[in-house]
Write a protein that holds these residues in place. Structure first.
Motif, PDB file in Angstrom:
ATOM      1  N   GLN A 103       0.827  -1.207   0.000  1.00 49.49           N
ATOM      2  CA  GLN A 103       0.000   0.000   0.000  1.00 49.49           C
ATOM      3  C   GLN A 103       0.860   1.254   0.000  1.00 49.49           C
ATOM      4  OE1 GLN A 103      -1.827  -1.057   3.588  1.00 49.49           O
ATOM      5  NE2 GLN A 103      -3.369  -2.370   2.652  1.00 49.49           N
ATOM      6  N   GLY A 104       2.132   1.086   0.260  1.00 45.53           N
ATOM      7  CA  GLY A 104       3.046   2.223   0.310  1.00 45.53           C
ATOM      8  C   GLY A 104       3.841   2.349  -0.972  1.00 45.53           C
ATOM      9  N   GLY A 105       5.146   2.247  -0.835  1.00 42.44           N
ATOM     10  CA  GLY A 105       6.022   2.512  -1.962  1.00 42.44           C
ATOM     11  C   GLY A 105       6.205   1.400  -2.959  1.00 42.44           C
ATOM     12  N   GLY A 106       5.984   0.167  -2.554  1.00 37.53           N
ATOM     13  CA  GLY A 106       6.161  -0.938  -3.491  1.00 37.53           C
ATOM     14  C   GLY A 106       7.603  -1.351  -3.718  1.00 37.53           C
ATOM     15  N   TRP A 107       8.513  -0.882  -2.874  1.00 41.87           N
ATOM     16  CA  TRP A 107       9.903  -1.327  -2.956  1.00 41.87           C
ATOM     17  C   TRP A 107       9.980  -2.744  -2.409  1.00 41.87           C
ATOM     18  CZ3 TRP A 107      13.998   1.652  -4.845  1.00 41.87           C
ATOM     19  CH2 TRP A 107      13.681   2.974  -5.148  1.00 41.87           C
TER      20      TRP A 107
ATOM     21  N   THR B  79      10.870  -1.197  -9.737  1.00 41.46           N
ATOM     22  CA  THR B  79      10.797  -0.963 -11.174  1.00 41.46           C
ATOM     23  C   THR B  79       9.715   0.078 -11.451  1.00 41.46           C
ATOM     24  OG1 THR B  79      11.519  -3.212 -11.676  1.00 41.46           O
ATOM     25  CG2 THR B  79      10.356  -2.027 -13.422  1.00 41.46           C
ATOM     26  N   PHE B  80      10.051   1.039 -12.282  1.00 37.71           N
ATOM     27  CA  PHE B  80       9.135   2.104 -12.678  1.00 37.71           C
ATOM     28  C   PHE B  80       8.866   1.985 -14.170  1.00 37.71           C
ATOM     29  CE2 PHE B  80      11.376   3.536  -8.969  1.00 37.71           C
ATOM     30  CZ  PHE B  80      10.424   4.190  -8.216  1.00 37.71           C
ATOM     31  N   MET B  81       7.606   2.182 -14.556  1.00 38.48           N
ATOM     32  CA  MET B  81       7.208   2.154 -15.966  1.00 38.48           C
ATOM     33  C   MET B  81       6.652   3.529 -16.342  1.00 38.48           C
ATOM     34  SD  MET B  81       7.909  -0.950 -16.944  1.00 38.48           S
ATOM     35  CE  MET B  81       7.025  -1.120 -18.478  1.00 38.48           C
ATOM     36  N   PHE B  82       7.077   4.014 -17.493  1.00 35.38           N
ATOM     37  CA  PHE B  82       6.645   5.324 -17.967  1.00 35.38           C
ATOM     38  C   PHE B  82       6.008   5.185 -19.343  1.00 35.38           C
ATOM     39  CE2 PHE B  82      10.053   5.910 -14.930  1.00 35.38           C
ATOM     40  CZ  PHE B  82       9.479   6.820 -14.058  1.00 35.38           C
ATOM     41  N   SER B  83       5.431   6.247 -19.831  1.00 38.14           N
ATOM     42  CA  SER B  83       4.723   6.176 -21.107  1.00 38.14           C
ATOM     43  C   SER B  83       5.668   5.998 -22.293  1.00 38.14           C
ATOM     44  CB  SER B  83       3.855   7.423 -21.313  1.00 38.14           C
ATOM     45  OG  SER B  83       4.659   8.582 -21.339  1.00 38.14           O
TER      46      SER B  83
ATOM     47  N   PHE C 217      13.526   9.102 -19.226  1.00 41.62           N
ATOM     48  CA  PHE C 217      14.781   9.845 -19.155  1.00 41.62           C
ATOM     49  C   PHE C 217      14.632  11.097 -18.297  1.00 41.62           C
ATOM     50  CE2 PHE C 217      18.297  12.462 -20.659  1.00 41.62           C
ATOM     51  CZ  PHE C 217      19.336  11.550 -20.592  1.00 41.62           C
ATOM     52  N   ALA C 218      13.487  11.763 -18.376  1.00 38.14           N
ATOM     53  CA  ALA C 218      13.230  12.933 -17.524  1.00 38.14           C
ATOM     54  C   ALA C 218      13.253  12.520 -16.052  1.00 38.14           C
ATOM     55  CB  ALA C 218      11.893  13.576 -17.882  1.00 38.14           C
ATOM     56  N   PHE C 219      12.644  11.394 -15.752  1.00 38.95           N
ATOM     57  CA  PHE C 219      12.656  10.845 -14.391  1.00 38.95           C
ATOM     58  C   PHE C 219      14.086  10.572 -13.936  1.00 38.95           C
ATOM     59  CE2 PHE C 219      12.827   6.742 -12.053  1.00 38.95           C
ATOM     60  CZ  PHE C 219      12.239   7.126 -10.865  1.00 38.95           C
ATOM     61  N   MET C 220      14.853   9.899 -14.770  1.00 39.67           N
ATOM     62  CA  MET C 220      16.238   9.574 -14.406  1.00 39.67           C
ATOM     63  C   MET C 220      17.073  10.839 -14.198  1.00 39.67           C
ATOM     64  SD  MET C 220      16.925   6.273 -16.863  1.00 39.67           S
ATOM     65  CE  MET C 220      18.611   6.047 -16.302  1.00 39.67           C
TER      66      MET C 220
ATOM     67  N   PHE D 119      19.018   0.572 -14.177  1.00 37.21           N
ATOM     68  CA  PHE D 119      19.014  -0.050 -15.487  1.00 37.21           C
ATOM     69  C   PHE D 119      17.804   0.489 -16.229  1.00 37.21           C
ATOM     70  CE2 PHE D 119      17.674  -3.543 -18.298  1.00 37.21           C
ATOM     71  CZ  PHE D 119      18.840  -3.714 -19.034  1.00 37.21           C
ATOM     72  N   ASN D 120      18.008   0.921 -17.469  1.00 37.17           N
ATOM     73  CA  ASN D 120      16.921   1.505 -18.246  1.00 37.17           C
ATOM     74  C   ASN D 120      16.823   0.842 -19.608  1.00 37.17           C
ATOM     75  OD1 ASN D 120      16.838   4.116 -20.478  1.00 37.17           O
ATOM     76  ND2 ASN D 120      15.022   3.652 -19.290  1.00 37.17           N
ATOM     77  N   VAL D 121      15.614   0.438 -19.967  1.00 33.63           N
ATOM     78  CA  VAL D 121      15.290   0.006 -21.321  1.00 33.63           C
ATOM     79  C   VAL D 121      13.994   0.707 -21.707  1.00 33.63           C
ATOM     80  CG1 VAL D 121      14.649  -1.912 -22.824  1.00 33.63           C
ATOM     81  CG2 VAL D 121      16.392  -2.245 -21.069  1.00 33.63           C
ATOM     82  N   TYR D 122      14.083   1.564 -22.687  1.00 37.66           N
ATOM     83  CA  TYR D 122      12.982   2.341 -23.223  1.00 37.66           C
ATOM     84  C   TYR D 122      12.180   3.031 -22.117  1.00 37.66           C
ATOM     85  CZ  TYR D 122       9.077   3.894 -26.073  1.00 37.66           C
ATOM     86  OH  TYR D 122       8.117   4.663 -26.666  1.00 37.66           O
ATOM     87  N   ASN D 123      11.015   2.487 -21.731  1.00 38.14           N
ATOM     88  CA  ASN D 123      10.162   3.171 -20.758  1.00 38.14           C
ATOM     89  C   ASN D 123      10.259   2.569 -19.357  1.00 38.14           C
ATOM     90  OD1 ASN D 123       8.806   0.784 -21.410  1.00 38.14           O
ATOM     91  ND2 ASN D 123       6.800   1.687 -21.098  1.00 38.14           N
ATOM     92  N   ARG D 124      11.163   1.627 -19.156  1.00 36.39           N
ATOM     93  CA  ARG D 124      11.305   0.946 -17.861  1.00 36.39           C
ATOM     94  C   ARG D 124      12.620   1.365 -17.194  1.00 36.39           C
ATOM     95  NH1 ARG D 124      12.062  -4.599 -19.082  1.00 36.39           N
ATOM     96  NH2 ARG D 124      14.234  -4.420 -18.502  1.00 36.39           N
ATOM     97  N   VAL D 125      12.519   1.686 -15.911  1.00 37.19           N
ATOM     98  CA  VAL D 125      13.705   2.032 -15.116  1.00 37.19           C
ATOM     99  C   VAL D 125      13.689   1.171 -13.857  1.00 37.19           C
ATOM    100  CG1 VAL D 125      14.947   3.846 -13.867  1.00 37.19           C
ATOM    101  CG2 VAL D 125      13.654   4.423 -15.949  1.00 37.19           C
ATOM    102  N   GLU D 126      14.733   0.390 -13.674  1.00 38.60           N
ATOM    103  CA  GLU D 126      14.885  -0.439 -12.478  1.00 38.60           C
ATOM    104  C   GLU D 126      15.943   0.207 -11.591  1.00 38.60           C
ATOM    105  OE1 GLU D 126      15.901  -4.377 -13.776  1.00 38.60           O
ATOM    106  OE2 GLU D 126      14.216  -4.443 -15.183  1.00 38.60           O
TER     107      GLU D 126
END
Length: 103
Positions: free
Chosen positions: A21-25, A37-41, A47-50, A67-74
């Motif tokens: 229910q909190g951060g999901g870490w 892991t974060f997913m973006f549009s 990249f703006a997030f990073m 680690f970043n692949v396209y819209n995913r940042v781990e």
């Protein structure tokens, strides 16, 4: 010098980041670290997030493993100076979550 989180800090400060229910870490198997892991549009949003996280991390002198692949940042956080989780990780994880929510 930075020290590892004690049992009380782990429960009080780390616990909310780990809750579903909190951060999901989540804890990393085999080491004293947390990950998420974060997913973006798209890549631009990721990249703006990073970039935002990188600027904060540099000010804190506390750099994530990521680690970043396209819209995913781990992202994995652990404090190398104390070989485990510290208040720096809690502060950076909180900032990371707040940054992700803004995008």
């Amino acid at each position: 010098m930075v020290t590892k989180l004690n049992d009380n800090d782990r429960q009080q400060k780390l616990g909310p980041l780990l809750s579903t229910q909190g951060g999901g870490w989540s804890l990393v198997d085999g080491r004293d670290a947390i990950k998420k892991t974060f997913m973006f549009s798209d890549f631009n949003q990721a990249f703006a997030f990073m970039t935002s996280v990188a600027l904060k991390a540099e000010k804190m002198d506390h750099h994530p493993e990521w680690f970043n692949v396209y819209n995913r940042v781990e992202i994995t956080l652990s404090t190398h100076d104390c070989q485990g989780l510290s208040v720096r990780d809690i502060a950076l994880a909180t900032h990371i979550d707040q940054t992700a929510q803004k995008l």
